[in-house]
Write an enzyme that holds these catalytic residues in place. Structure first.
Site, PDB file in Angstrom:
ATOM      1  N   HIS A 160     -27.327  22.795  -9.578  1.00 42.22           N
ATOM      2  CA  HIS A 160     -26.771  21.496  -9.179  1.00 42.22           C
ATOM      3  C   HIS A 160     -26.898  21.287  -7.659  1.00 42.22           C
ATOM      4  O   HIS A 160     -27.267  20.218  -7.191  1.00 42.22           O
ATOM      5  CB  HIS A 160     -25.306  21.420  -9.622  1.00 42.22           C
ATOM      6  N   PHE A 201     -23.746  12.676  -3.269  1.00 39.74           N
ATOM      7  CA  PHE A 201     -24.794  11.968  -4.000  1.00 39.74           C
ATOM      8  C   PHE A 201     -24.700  10.460  -3.790  1.00 39.74           C
ATOM      9  O   PHE A 201     -25.714   9.761  -3.789  1.00 39.74           O
ATOM     10  CB  PHE A 201     -24.706  12.307  -5.499  1.00 39.74           C
ATOM     11  N   GLU A 202     -23.498   9.941  -3.568  1.00 38.18           N
ATOM     12  CA  GLU A 202     -23.293   8.499  -3.389  1.00 38.18           C
ATOM     13  C   GLU A 202     -23.505   8.033  -1.948  1.00 38.18           C
ATOM     14  O   GLU A 202     -23.480   6.825  -1.673  1.00 38.18           O
ATOM     15  CB  GLU A 202     -21.888   8.108  -3.867  1.00 38.18           C
TER      16      GLU A 202
END
Length: 168
Positions: A97, A66-67
């Site tokens: 998720h 996600f980063e």
């Protein structure tokens, strides 16, 4: 009917065509390190094989996939790289998720390509299980780190021969 899939792992034709002065950033997710470190090793080895000097390969880690987009943006804005390779691995679990992470990461990496006019390569495995990830990180399906590195170099070669490059 089954079609033979193309593979970016064959890259001998482009060895030495890119200036070794190009700077390429590699971002590696710390999540699923057995997989992501294998992708990273293959990407670095491939870039060196293609003629990029090791000091011009900027390697950084981020906590998870996600980063990766924000890390790529930092590299573009503050490290002045010619391309960024984002390497990660998201494995399907029991909740949604997986879907949210994969969709967010892919959309934001695509956005960075357009917003910054810099190749940002999606080298994120999105697999159903750990075995599938292993098969794509040096197993029977090759190593997608190699393919991500080749994609970055091919995009830089395209940039270099595109007339619009003179207006960047």
């Amino acid at each position: 009917m089954s079609l033979k899939k193309g593979n970016l792992s064959e890259y001998k034709k482009i060895i030495g065509k890119l200036s070794p002065a190009n700077s390429i950033g590699i971002l590696v997710s710390e999540w699923n390190p057995e997989i992501t470190e294998s992708l990273c090793k293959a990407a670095v080895e491939t870039l060196i094989d293609l003629g990029i000097k090791k000091p011009n390969i900027l390697l950084h880690h981020v906590p998870g996939s996600f980063e990766l987009p924000l890390g790529a943006q930092y590299m573009i804005k503050y490290k002045n790289v010619d391309a960024v390779i984002c390497l990660g691995c998201v494995i399907q679990g029991e909740t949604r998720h997986f879907e949210f992470i994969c969709q967010a990461v892919s959309q934001q990496i695509a956005r960075l390509n357009i917003d910054y006019n810099v190749p940002v390569i999606f080298g994120v495995l999105t697999t159903d299980n750990f075995q599938q990830a292993k098969e794509r990180a040096g197993g029977k399906h090759g190593n997608k780190g190699v393919e991500a590195a080749v994609a970055a170099v091919k995009m830089l070669l395209l940039r270099d021969k595109t007339p619009i490059n003179k207006n960047l």
